[in-house]
Scaffold this motif. Structure first.
Motif, PDB file in Angstrom:
ATOM      1  N   TYR A 127      65.951  46.233 116.651  1.00  0.00           N
ATOM      2  CA  TYR A 127      65.922  45.576 115.348  1.00  0.00           C
ATOM      3  C   TYR A 127      64.610  44.806 115.284  1.00  0.00           C
ATOM      4  O   TYR A 127      64.385  43.883 116.075  1.00  0.00           O
ATOM      5  N   LYS A 136      66.850  42.220 119.331  1.00  0.00           N
ATOM      6  CA  LYS A 136      65.951  41.842 118.247  1.00  0.00           C
ATOM      7  C   LYS A 136      64.564  41.544 118.808  1.00  0.00           C
ATOM      8  O   LYS A 136      64.421  40.713 119.709  1.00  0.00           O
ATOM      9  N   LYS A 140      60.697  50.549 116.772  1.00  0.00           N
ATOM     10  CA  LYS A 140      61.714  51.230 115.973  1.00  0.00           C
ATOM     11  C   LYS A 140      62.206  52.482 116.696  1.00  0.00           C
ATOM     12  O   LYS A 140      63.405  52.777 116.704  1.00  0.00           O
ATOM     13  N   ALA A 168      59.623  47.506 108.917  1.00  0.00           N
ATOM     14  CA  ALA A 168      60.412  46.436 109.532  1.00  0.00           C
ATOM     15  C   ALA A 168      61.847  46.433 109.035  1.00  0.00           C
ATOM     16  O   ALA A 168      62.146  46.826 107.898  1.00  0.00           O
ATOM     17  N   ASP A 169      62.755  45.979 109.906  1.00  0.00           N
ATOM     18  CA  ASP A 169      64.139  45.745 109.477  1.00  0.00           C
ATOM     19  C   ASP A 169      64.234  44.466 108.660  1.00  0.00           C
ATOM     20  O   ASP A 169      65.081  44.341 107.774  1.00  0.00           O
ATOM     21  N   LYS A 170      63.361  43.510 108.980  1.00  0.00           N
ATOM     22  CA  LYS A 170      63.338  42.263 108.239  1.00  0.00           C
ATOM     23  C   LYS A 170      61.924  41.707 108.253  1.00  0.00           C
ATOM     24  O   LYS A 170      61.230  41.831 109.264  1.00  0.00           O
TER      25      LYS A 170
END
Length: 393
Positions: A26, A3, A21, A42-44
């Motif tokens: 992540y 992450k 990415k 973004a993933d989050k």
């Protein structure tokens, strides 16, 4: 899957997010709310001001991140330092981040460690500003201690300008003081560098293309930057002393210099990679993907800063001399191997601002060539083939 937290979702951070990415990470992106392009990749996403270090530390703990980084912005550096210290991950320390993010503390550290820099004073009010004008040698630079992107910087040559400069700087600072320093008359240039495991991995001096409004704002850069052996030695010496003064480690470095009388003066040192296409120039000039190495350093994944080339290259921001709504954006350039990038940050119908500071950019150009002369000629040609039509407000 590792992450990675990236602070900022703007145009400067977009290539960093894309690189992370591509590397299969992540990616958690943190920024205040706004129309920023990095959010979509973004993933989050967390909507938080990147200057709120304590909140970002809590998010980093919650997400159990493996690394944190940014590029092109000073305001997020302190949060990176606090997260790195709290979680014990790679990155600039909080102490170093504070020194490199506050120009008053930075200048004091420079003086302590013998870094060559302009004379300066800290001021709290207009009376002190007028007194500083009398005790220092004008022209002077009024400078917010906590600003970035060339905001809150005004050049003052006459006492009649002091009140205006005071007002402009106070608009851009959250602090109750700012600094005034003597303007060093000379040739401005800069350098990109990286410190990893307490070793400077590379130094890339670069020439600067400047726009002059209230103060000088870089609108482009080029490499190689040709200078004498004596100047090259002085660049390395001043940078090494600055690294010691600010206790920089495990971070990119964005340095602003000026040459006067064959001596290098340090204007500022930032603990992050530069904006205005500078990571692209590092990648092109040296032959390694700089964004990837920034990510690898943040994750302690054996970054590789080995130099493979010395490819002449240059970049420039696409800017406007007026406000308006975009009616058309035309890139009339024929694809060519020497044109690395022509990109626009806006679309037809968007409103743009007359250029004053770095964030007023419309897009960017990156080119290369067999020689510096040929590269600069190519840059001029590419700029001449871009047409932007505006509707006045």
């Amino acid at each position: 899957m590792k992450k990675l937290m990236i602070l900022g979702a703007g145009i400067s951070q977009l290539p960093l997010i894309k690189t992370a990415k591509r590397m299969g990470l992540y990616v958690i992106v943190i920024s205040r709310q706004g129309n920023y392009p990095g959010f979509a990749l973004a993933d989050k996403v967390y909507y938080e001001d990147t200057t709120n270090a304590d909140s970002i530390v809590e998010i980093a703990k919650l997400e159990q991140i493996d690394g944190i980084c940014t590029t092109g912005t000073d305001v997020a550096v302190k949060a990176i330092g606090k997260v790195a210290d709290t979680l014990g991950i790679s990155g600039i320390s909080y102490e170093s981040a504070k020194l490199s993010s506050n120009k008053w503390e930075m200048k004091q550290a420079f003086m302590e460690y013998g870094v060559r820099t302009a004379k300066f004073l800290k001021v709290n009010n207009k009376e002190e500003a007028h007194n500083a004008f009398k005790s220092l040698s004008p022209p002077l630079i009024f400078k917010a201690a906590d600003s970035g992107a060339s905001k809150g910087i005004v050049k003052v040559t006459d006492a009649a300008q002091i009140d205006y400069a005071f007002t402009q700087v106070k608009k851009e600072t959250k602090l109750d003081f700012f600094i005034i320093e003597e303007f060093v008359e000379g040739t401005e240039f800069g350098a990109q560098a990286f410190v990893y495991n307490n070793q400077i991995q590379f130094i890339m001096p670069h020439g600067d293309l400047m726009f002059y409004g209230d103060a000088g704002v870089p609108v482009g850069h080029y490499v190689p930057y040709h200078s004498s052996d004596k100047i090259e030695e002085d660049i390395r010496l001043q940078l090494e002393q600055s690294v010691r003064a600010l206790r920089l480690n495990n971070c990119a470095i964005n340095a602003d210099f000026i040459i006067k009388d064959n001596r290098v003066y340090v204007l500022e040192i930032g603990g992050r990679a530069g904006a205005t296409c500078l990571p692209e120039l590092v990648s092109t000039f040296f032959g390694f993907d700089y964004y990837e190495q920034i990510v690898r350093a943040a994750l302690h994944m054996n970054p590789d800063f080995r130099i493979h080339s010395a490819q002449p290259c240059a970049c420039a921001l696409i800017i406007s001399d007026q406000d308006g709504e975009i009616v058309s954006l035309e890139n009339g350039n024929v694809p060519h191997e020497d044109i690395i990038q022509v990109s626009f940050d806006y679309e037809i119908g968007d409103h743009i601002r007359k250029f004053r500071v770095g964030t007023d950019r419309i897009g960017q150009i990156v080119v290369k060539g067999r020689s510096l002369e040929g590269t600069m000629k190519r840059l001029e040609e590419v700029e001449g083939n871009i047409t932007i039509t505006l509707r006045q407000p």
